[in-house]
Scaffold this active site. Structure first.
Site, PDB file in Angstrom:
ATOM      1  N   ARG A 128       0.842  -1.209   0.000  1.00  0.00           N
ATOM      2  CA  ARG A 128       0.000   0.000   0.000  1.00  0.00           C
ATOM      3  C   ARG A 128       0.874   1.254   0.000  1.00  0.00           C
ATOM      4  NH1 ARG A 128      -4.700   0.141   4.386  1.00  0.00           N
ATOM      5  NH2 ARG A 128      -2.975   0.555   5.818  1.00  0.00           N
ATOM      6  N   LYS A 230      -2.733   6.383   1.745  1.00  0.00           N
ATOM      7  CA  LYS A 230      -2.593   6.921   3.106  1.00  0.00           C
ATOM      8  C   LYS A 230      -1.695   8.160   3.112  1.00  0.00           C
ATOM      9  CE  LYS A 230      -2.581   4.567   7.221  1.00  0.00           C
ATOM     10  NZ  LYS A 230      -3.826   4.736   7.926  1.00  0.00           N
ATOM     11  N   GLU A 266     -16.416   6.226   4.472  1.00  0.00           N
ATOM     12  CA  GLU A 266     -15.721   5.553   5.576  1.00  0.00           C
ATOM     13  C   GLU A 266     -15.648   6.461   6.783  1.00  0.00           C
ATOM     14  OE1 GLU A 266     -11.500   4.787   4.953  1.00  0.00           O
ATOM     15  OE2 GLU A 266     -11.535   6.132   3.239  1.00  0.00           O
TER      16      GLU A 266
HETATM   17  N1  PLP Z   1      -9.580   4.202   6.362  1.00  0.00           N
HETATM   18  C1  PLP Z   1      -8.698   5.152   6.737  1.00  0.00           C
HETATM   19  C2  PLP Z   1      -8.898   6.544   6.254  1.00  0.00           C
HETATM   20  C3  PLP Z   1      -7.611   4.829   7.549  1.00  0.00           C
HETATM   21  O1  PLP Z   1      -6.736   5.769   7.922  1.00  0.00           O
HETATM   22  C4  PLP Z   1      -7.471   3.483   7.976  1.00  0.00           C
HETATM   23  C5  PLP Z   1      -6.344   3.096   8.828  1.00  0.00           C
HETATM   24  O2  PLP Z   1      -5.306   2.867   8.354  1.00  0.00           O
HETATM   25  C6  PLP Z   1      -8.404   2.520   7.553  1.00  0.00           C
HETATM   26  C7  PLP Z   1      -9.451   2.911   6.747  1.00  0.00           C
HETATM   27  C8  PLP Z   1      -8.260   1.075   7.939  1.00  0.00           C
HETATM   28  O3  PLP Z   1      -7.192   0.492   7.249  1.00  0.00           O
HETATM   29  P1  PLP Z   1      -6.405  -0.764   7.866  1.00  0.00           P
HETATM   30  O4  PLP Z   1      -7.416  -1.823   8.095  1.00  0.00           O
HETATM   31  O5  PLP Z   1      -5.408  -1.118   6.840  1.00  0.00           O
HETATM   32  O6  PLP Z   1      -5.793  -0.287   9.116  1.00  0.00           O
END
Ligand code: PLP
Length: 366
Positions: A128, A230, A266
Site C-alpha cells: 500500500r 494513506k 468511511e
Molecule cells: N480508512 C482510513 C482513512 C484509515 O486511515 C485506515 C487506517 O489505516 C483505515 C481505513 C483502515 O485500514 P487498515 O485496516 O489497513 O488499518
C-alpha cells in the site's frame, strides 16, 4: 497445518463473533513471525518496559528506538539503521514541509501466548505504501526493505510489546520527502522512518459500541484526489470535523461521498460494513476510500464463511436496513456501531455487541 490462536474468542452470537471465532485457515490472512530464534526460556525471562499495561489507551508512549533509511537520487534506499527515538532534522525546503509529500502506514505487533511476536500481513502495508508513493510521485522502499525496517523496530523495542491480551505495539511507518526544492516539484530524496508506541483501545469508548456522526458538509476525499492512499494530507482537513463531533459526544465521523453527498464512504481512520442477513455490504474502494487491510481480511473471511459480500455504493439511507454495522481498521480493530446520527436524527442499531482487540483471533501457521 496447525493453527495457533493468539487471543480470546467472543461469545456473542452475531456476525462479528462468527468472523473472529473462525480460523483464518483457508483465507490469505496470516500473521508473520517477527523473530524465530528465541528459546522458550529466554522468553520467560523477558523484561518489559515500565508501563501500566492495564491503563494503556491510544496515545504516544515513546519507545527506545526508531528505524530510518534514505533514498538516493536514483530512487533506491540505503541500508537502514536504528537510532534512539528522538527529534529529526529537516531542511526548511524539504518536500514534506512545502508540498506535503508524505505517507503514513499503521500496523501492529502482537505478543502471542508463547512469547513470539507477530505482525499481521505486513506485506500488504508495504504494498500500500508503494502504491501511495506512486500516486504522490515519491520514491518508495521495496516490500523487503519495508518489512525489514518494521521488524528491526519491533525487535529493538520488544520490551514495549505488551503482554498477550494487553494490547499491541502500534507501528507507524512514515515516508516523506526530505530533499529540498523551492519550486513546486517532487523532492529528490525521501526518508523511510518507523517508530512504535504501545497501545490498547483506539476509541475512548473502549470496547463499547460506537456512536457515529454522519458529516453532511465536508467530505473526506474527492474523485481524483488521494483518499485511496494513506497520504498525510488526507487527515488534516477533517481534524476540525472530528473535533466538533467528539466535543458533542460522538465517537467518530462517518463521511459521505463528495460527488452526491448521498453515499457513505468511511470513518476517519476505519472502513465501514453493514450486515443484512447473509449479506455483508461495504462501500467499494473506487479511489476515494482507503483499501483497509482489516477490511480486506474481513471480506476474505466472510466469503470463506459463506456470506455474500457486496462492494458497491451504499446510500446513507441503507444504514436503517442493517442488522449490524461495524468498523474495521488496524487501530480500531473491529468495532461495533451502536448508533448513527444523520441530519440530527439518532438511529439506534438493532443489534450490537462488544468487540475489541481481545476478541480478534490472529493465527500463525506453525
Ligand atoms: N480508512 C482510513 C482513512 C484509515 O486511515 C485506515 C487506517 O489505516 C483505515 C481505513 C483502515 O485500514 P487498515 O485496516 O489497513 O488499518
Amino acid at each position: 497445518m496447525a493453527l495457533r490462536c493468539l487471543s480470546q474468542s467472543s461469545t456473542t452470537p452475531s456476525y462479528l463473533s462468527k468472523i473472529w471465532g473462525l480460523r483464518m485457515h483457508g483465507t490469505k490472512a496470516a500473521a508473520s513471525v517477527v523473530e524465530e530464534h528465541v528459546s522458550g526460556a529466554e522468553r520467560e525471562d523477558e523484561e518489559y518496559a515500565d508501563v501500566d499495561w492495564d491503563k494503556l489507551g491510544f496515545s504516544l508512549v515513546q519507545t527506545d528506538y526508531m528505524f530510518a533509511t534514505r533514498s538516493c537520487r536514483d530512487g533506491n534506499f540505503e541500508q537502514g539503521y536504528l537510532s534512539r527515538y528522538g527529534n529529526i532534522e529537516l531542511n526548511p525546503a524539504a518536500g514534506i514541509l512545502n508540498y506535503g509529500q508524505g505517507l503514513i502506514e499503521g500496523m501492529k505487533a502482537y505478543r502471542g501466548e508463547d512469547g513470539r511476536i507477530l505482525l499481521f500481513r505486513p506485506e500488504l502495508n508495504a504494498m500500500r505504501m508503494k502504491i501511495g508513493a506512486e500516486r504522490m510521485c515519491m520514491h518508495s522502499p521495496s516490500v523487503h526493505q519495508f518489512i525489514e525496517g518494521v521488524k528491526q523496530t519491533v525487535l529493538a523495542n520488544r520490551r514495549w510489546v505488551p503482554p498477550p491480551g494487553k494490547g499491541s505495539l502500534y507501528l507507524r511507518p512514515l515516508l516523506f520527502g526530505t530533499g529540498a526544492s523551492l519550486g513546486v516539484a517532487a523532492a529528490s530524496e525521501y526518508t523511510f522512518l518507523v517508530f512504535g508506541s504501545p497501545v490498547q483501545n483506539y476509541f475512548k469508548e473502549g470496547t463499547a459500541a460506537l456512536n457515529l456522526y454522519v458529516e453532511k458538509v465536508i467530505p473526506r476525499a474527492y474523485l481524483g484526489g488521494t483518499g485511496g492512499v494513506k497520504a498525510i494530507s488526507n487527515y488534516g482537513p477533517v481534524l476540525e470535523v472530528m473535533r466538533r463531533a467528539k466535543s458533542r459526544g460522538f465517537s467518530d465521523v462517518l463521511y459521505l461521498d463528495a460527488e452526491t453527498g448521498k453515499n457513505i464512504e468511511e470513518v476517519s481512520a476505519a472502513n465501514i460494513f453493514l450486515v443484512k442477513g447473509n449479506t455483508i455490504v461495504t462501500p467499494a474502494t473506487s479511489g476515494t476510500i482507503l483499501g483497509g487491510i482489516t477490511r480486506k481480511s474481513v471480506i476474505e473471511i466472510a466469503l470463506d464463511l459463506g456470506y455474500k459480500v457486496e462492494e458497491r455504493r451504499v446510500p446513507v439511507e441503507e444504514l436503517k436496513e442493517a442488522e449490524e454495522v461495524f468498523c474495521t481498521g488496524t487501530a480500531a480493530g473491529v468495532a461495533s456501531v451502536g448508533s448513527i446520527t444523520y441530519q440530527n436524527t439518532r438511529s439506534l442499531l438493532p443489534l450490537w455487541i462488544h468487540v475489541s482487540e481481545h476478541n480478534i483471533y490472529l493465527y500463525a501457521w506453525t
